[in-house]
Motif scaffolding. Structure first.
Motif, PDB file in Angstrom:
ATOM      1  N   ASN A   1     -13.745  59.838  50.452  1.00 46.07           N
ATOM      2  CA  ASN A   1     -12.622  60.355  51.524  1.00 46.07           C
ATOM      3  C   ASN A   1     -12.189  59.718  52.808  1.00 46.07           C
ATOM      4  N   ASN A   2     -12.725  59.193  53.146  1.00 48.73           N
ATOM      5  CA  ASN A   2     -12.589  58.267  54.154  1.00 48.73           C
ATOM      6  C   ASN A   2     -11.578  57.334  54.070  1.00 48.73           C
ATOM      7  N   CYS A   3     -11.265  56.649  52.916  1.00 49.25           N
ATOM      8  CA  CYS A   3     -10.413  55.816  52.608  1.00 49.25           C
ATOM      9  C   CYS A   3      -9.281  56.365  52.340  1.00 49.25           C
ATOM     10  N   LEU A   4      -9.418  57.217  51.281  1.00 49.75           N
ATOM     11  CA  LEU A   4      -8.107  58.275  51.094  1.00 49.75           C
ATOM     12  C   LEU A   4      -7.076  58.851  52.050  1.00 49.75           C
ATOM     13  N   GLY A   5      -8.487  59.238  53.028  1.00 47.05           N
ATOM     14  CA  GLY A   5      -7.297  59.918  53.665  1.00 47.05           C
ATOM     15  C   GLY A   5      -6.762  58.659  54.972  1.00 47.05           C
ATOM     16  N   ARG A   6      -7.716  57.952  55.686  1.00 48.43           N
ATOM     17  CA  ARG A   6      -7.155  57.084  56.024  1.00 48.43           C
ATOM     18  C   ARG A   6      -5.613  56.355  56.050  1.00 48.43           C
ATOM     19  N   HIS A   7      -5.410  56.827  54.623  1.00 50.08           N
ATOM     20  CA  HIS A   7      -3.990  56.447  54.286  1.00 50.08           C
ATOM     21  C   HIS A   7      -3.349  57.149  54.812  1.00 50.08           C
ATOM     22  N   PHE A   8      -3.134  58.177  55.041  1.00 48.47           N
ATOM     23  CA  PHE A   8      -2.591  59.593  55.716  1.00 48.47           C
ATOM     24  C   PHE A   8      -3.033  59.394  56.881  1.00 48.47           C
ATOM     25  N   ALA A   9      -3.372  58.400  57.691  1.00 46.86           N
ATOM     26  CA  ALA A   9      -4.069  58.895  58.833  1.00 46.86           C
ATOM     27  C   ALA A   9      -3.089  59.415  60.353  1.00 46.86           C
ATOM     28  N   GLN A  10      -1.312  59.123  60.089  1.00 48.41           N
ATOM     29  CA  GLN A  10      -0.420  59.092  59.954  1.00 48.41           C
ATOM     30  C   GLN A  10      -0.003  61.109  60.664  1.00 48.41           C
ATOM     31  N   LEU A  11      -0.307  61.361  59.245  1.00 46.40           N
ATOM     32  CA  LEU A  11      -0.124  63.207  59.266  1.00 46.40           C
ATOM     33  C   LEU A  11      -0.947  63.787  60.247  1.00 46.40           C
ATOM     34  N   LEU A  12      -0.754  65.224  60.324  1.00 44.71           N
ATOM     35  CA  LEU A  12      -1.824  66.023  61.629  1.00 44.71           C
ATOM     36  C   LEU A  12      -2.446  65.460  62.007  1.00 44.71           C
ATOM     37  N   THR A  13      -2.292  65.998  63.181  1.00 39.39           N
ATOM     38  CA  THR A  13      -3.966  65.849  63.952  1.00 39.39           C
ATOM     39  C   THR A  13      -5.274  67.059  63.727  1.00 39.39           C
ATOM     40  N   GLY A  14      -5.798  66.208  65.036  1.00 32.21           N
ATOM     41  CA  GLY A  14      -6.563  67.158  64.886  1.00 32.21           C
ATOM     42  C   GLY A  14      -8.187  67.842  63.761  1.00 32.21           C
ATOM     43  N   MET A  15      -7.791  66.070  63.000  1.00 37.44           N
ATOM     44  CA  MET A  15      -8.467  66.029  62.105  1.00 37.44           C
ATOM     45  C   MET A  15      -9.031  64.831  61.834  1.00 37.44           C
ATOM     46  N   SER A  16     -10.361  64.596  60.303  1.00 40.69           N
ATOM     47  CA  SER A  16     -10.823  63.376  61.000  1.00 40.69           C
ATOM     48  C   SER A  16      -9.958  62.545  59.382  1.00 40.69           C
ATOM     49  N   ASN A  17     -10.036  61.426  59.319  1.00 46.84           N
ATOM     50  CA  ASN A  17      -9.905  61.420  57.786  1.00 46.84           C
ATOM     51  C   ASN A  17     -10.322  61.470  56.382  1.00 46.84           C
ATOM     52  N   GLU A  18     -12.054  61.644  57.109  1.00 41.42           N
ATOM     53  CA  GLU A  18     -12.585  62.135  55.703  1.00 41.42           C
ATOM     54  C   GLU A  18     -11.623  63.753  55.391  1.00 41.42           C
ATOM     55  N   GLU A  19     -11.481  64.478  56.363  1.00 41.39           N
ATOM     56  CA  GLU A  19     -11.371  65.385  55.950  1.00 41.39           C
ATOM     57  C   GLU A  19      -9.457  65.429  55.082  1.00 41.39           C
ATOM     58  N   ARG A  20      -9.464  65.006  56.135  1.00 39.72           N
ATOM     59  CA  ARG A  20      -7.676  65.100  54.976  1.00 39.72           C
ATOM     60  C   ARG A  20      -7.920  63.472  53.985  1.00 39.72           C
ATOM     61  N   GLY A  21      -8.697  63.199  53.292  1.00 42.15           N
ATOM     62  CA  GLY A  21      -9.598  62.738  51.712  1.00 42.15           C
ATOM     63  C   GLY A  21      -9.638  63.626  50.974  1.00 42.15           C
ATOM     64  N   ARG A  22     -11.093  65.004  51.768  1.00 40.37           N
ATOM     65  CA  ARG A  22     -11.215  65.972  51.219  1.00 40.37           C
ATOM     66  C   ARG A  22     -10.071  67.174  50.975  1.00 40.37           C
ATOM     67  N   ILE A  23      -9.341  67.276  51.247  1.00 42.22           N
ATOM     68  CA  ILE A  23      -8.459  68.357  50.785  1.00 42.22           C
ATOM     69  C   ILE A  23      -7.189  67.046  49.966  1.00 42.22           C
ATOM     70  N   LEU A  24      -7.004  66.266  50.026  1.00 45.54           N
ATOM     71  CA  LEU A  24      -5.745  65.814  49.236  1.00 45.54           C
ATOM     72  C   LEU A  24      -6.422  65.520  47.785  1.00 45.54           C
ATOM     73  N   ARG A  25      -8.111  65.109  47.847  1.00 47.20           N
ATOM     74  CA  ARG A  25      -8.439  64.817  46.676  1.00 47.20           C
ATOM     75  C   ARG A  25      -8.769  66.599  46.223  1.00 47.20           C
ATOM     76  N   LYS A  26      -9.171  67.528  46.450  1.00 48.57           N
ATOM     77  CA  LYS A  26      -9.223  68.769  46.022  1.00 48.57           C
ATOM     78  C   LYS A  26      -7.629  68.933  45.701  1.00 48.57           C
ATOM     79  N   PHE A  27      -6.713  68.870  46.555  1.00 49.38           N
ATOM     80  CA  PHE A  27      -4.906  69.132  45.657  1.00 49.38           C
ATOM     81  C   PHE A  27      -5.758  68.464  44.563  1.00 49.38           C
ATOM     82  N   VAL A  28      -5.435  66.996  44.193  1.00 50.27           N
ATOM     83  CA  VAL A  28      -4.284  66.162  43.620  1.00 50.27           C
ATOM     84  C   VAL A  28      -5.742  67.236  41.836  1.00 50.27           C
ATOM     85  N   ALA A  29      -6.739  67.156  42.428  1.00 52.94           N
ATOM     86  CA  ALA A  29      -8.086  68.069  41.400  1.00 52.94           C
ATOM     87  C   ALA A  29      -7.267  70.044  40.372  1.00 52.94           C
ATOM     88  N   MET A  30      -6.784  69.919  41.858  1.00 58.37           N
ATOM     89  CA  MET A  30      -6.001  71.442  41.314  1.00 58.37           C
ATOM     90  C   MET A  30      -4.560  71.386  40.235  1.00 58.37           C
TER      91      MET A  30
END
Ligand SMILES: [Zn+2]
Length: 414
Positions: A18-47
């Motif tokens: 999740n960190n490595c996935l989310g880090r690629h989008f680190a400049q998008l949205l604030t107030g969240m960690s890359n780990e959280e970004r990664g988790r959201i994006l992974r779920k999104f693709v799963a959907m």
């Protein structure tokens, strides 16, 4: 490239955390960690996959995801192909750093990381494939995440400007390096005995130096192994310093940073050769300021003349209130460049003593060689007491009686 496509491109590489996935989008949205970004994006693709989109990705990327519409088997998570599990090791690194920091007193710290080349290269390859518009460097995230954990564990804070502790994590060597920043203490000293150099003399010619008299109490108090003594100039070894000369003692690798300066002062002042006063902790950047400081100084010199000089004749000494030309004195020739200096003598007073002696009080610009102003140094200093009277003159005692312009040192508080 739209975000979903980027995510798919990343996850196609194999299992990406999740960190490595989310880090690629680190400049998008604030107030969240890359780990959280990664988790959201992974779920999104799963959907998207569950909704029927034909995406062929290593299924270890969806460990723990329960697909509803489609019957998809997921694999166990494996090691992240980008960071090789670096972000799973944050806790271990934090523990290792804590052990290294044990015994040190500090308020703040900064973490730096040295990553193995292969990880850096792998990340760069990913950037080339997927684009860098929103990304962050692996090192930056690792430093930050480790910093957050360490803040929580130690209750100390990350400091970017002048951290007291610099922690360097070497991932490849599996090592933590600690750089403990020095504690610098400003003070002023008086030297009350002759024959003592300011700092240790390489040849061991002198028994002890001022540094060796002053430093031990500081080292003990700071639990520090070593120090550097920075004086605002120095008096000759055989000269006293009655005026208070500023110095900064730099304590290297101290375990304690809150020092009982009164106790130190009291201990140092038990020595008969030296007095210190006005101790205060200052920033390390003040060393340069002190070294660059060029104060005027006043001296008392006892001069022995070759022949007796009449009281009235002594008036000629006024001629020394001028700009001297001083070629590097013979006595320091071996360690200073041979050149000519212009130095201003600002004020001179005198009193006749018995046995061909005169006591002179002189105020001069920084860097004036007073002994040579008296003897003339074989014509290398002009004018001199010797040249004015046309006879030998020798400085037999020299004291620094005042160091002027301490107001220039704006960082000192009285
Ligand atoms: Zn990773």
């Amino acid at each position: 490239m739209e975000i979903c496509k980027r995510v798919v491109k990343i996850l196609e590489k194999g299992y990406v955390c999740n960190n490595c996935l989310g880090r690629h989008f680190a400049q998008l949205l604030t107030g969240m960690s890359n780990e959280e970004r990664g988790r959201i994006l992974r779920k999104f693709v799963a959907m998207e996959i569950d909704a029927g989109k034909d995406i062929d990705i290593d299924k270890s990327n969806f460990a723990g995801v329960e697909f509803r519409k489609r019957d998809i088997e997921t694999n166990e998570e494996s090691e992240c192909v980008v960071c090789e599990g670096l972000f799973d090791e944050l806790g271990d690194w934090c523990g290792k750093i804590m052990r290294n920091l044990q015994g040190y007193e500090f308020k703040n710290f900064l973490i730096g990381t040295r990553l193995p080349d292969k990880l850096v290269k792998r990340e760069e390859e990913l950037w080339e494939d997927v684009g860098i518009e929103y990304c962050e460097e692996m090192k930056a995230e690792f430093n930050r995440e480790l910093g957050k954990r360490l803040e929580e564990k130690t209750k100390k804070v990350v400091e970017f400007e002048l951290p007291e502790m610099q922690v360097l994590v070497d991932v490849e060597k599996d090592e933590v390096e600690l750089n403990v920043n020095s504690v610098c203490v400003y003070g002023e000293y008086q030297k009350t005995e002759r024959g003592i150099p300011q700092t240790e003399w390489p040849s061991g010619k002198y028994e002890i130096s001022l540094e060796e008299i002053i430093a031990p109490a500081f080292l003990r108090e700071a639990d520090s192994a070593d120090e550097k003594f920075h004086g605002a100039g120095r008096e000759d070894i055989d000269a006293l310093c009655k005026g208070w000369r500023p110095f900064i003692l730099e304590l290297l690798g101290p375990k304690k940073r809150k020092l009982d300066l009164d106790k130190i002062k009291e201990e140092v002042n038990k020595n008969r050769e030296v007095n210190i006063r006005n101790l205060q902790t200052v920033g390390r950047d003040k060393i340069g300021e002190l070294k660059a400081w060029q104060p005027d100084k006043s001296y008392r010199a006892l001069v022995e003349m070759e022949k007796d000089v009449d009281e009235e004749d002594l008036e000629k000494l006024k001629k020394l209130e001028t700009t001297l030309t001083q070629r590097t004195p013979q006595r320091v020739e071996h360690r200073r460049a041979d050149r000519y200096r212009k130095r201003r003598v600002k004020d001179i007073h005198w009193e006749k003593r018995k046995d061909r002696k005169i006591e002179i009080v002189v105020k001069a610009e920084a860097g004036t060689y007073i002994k040579e102003m008296i003897s003339g140094d074989g014509g290398r200093t002009v004018p001199s007491v010797a040249s004015i009277f046309g006879m030998d003159a020798e400085c037999i005692e020299l004291d620094v009686i005042e160091i002027h312009g301490k107001d220039d040192l704006a960082f000192i508080t009285e």
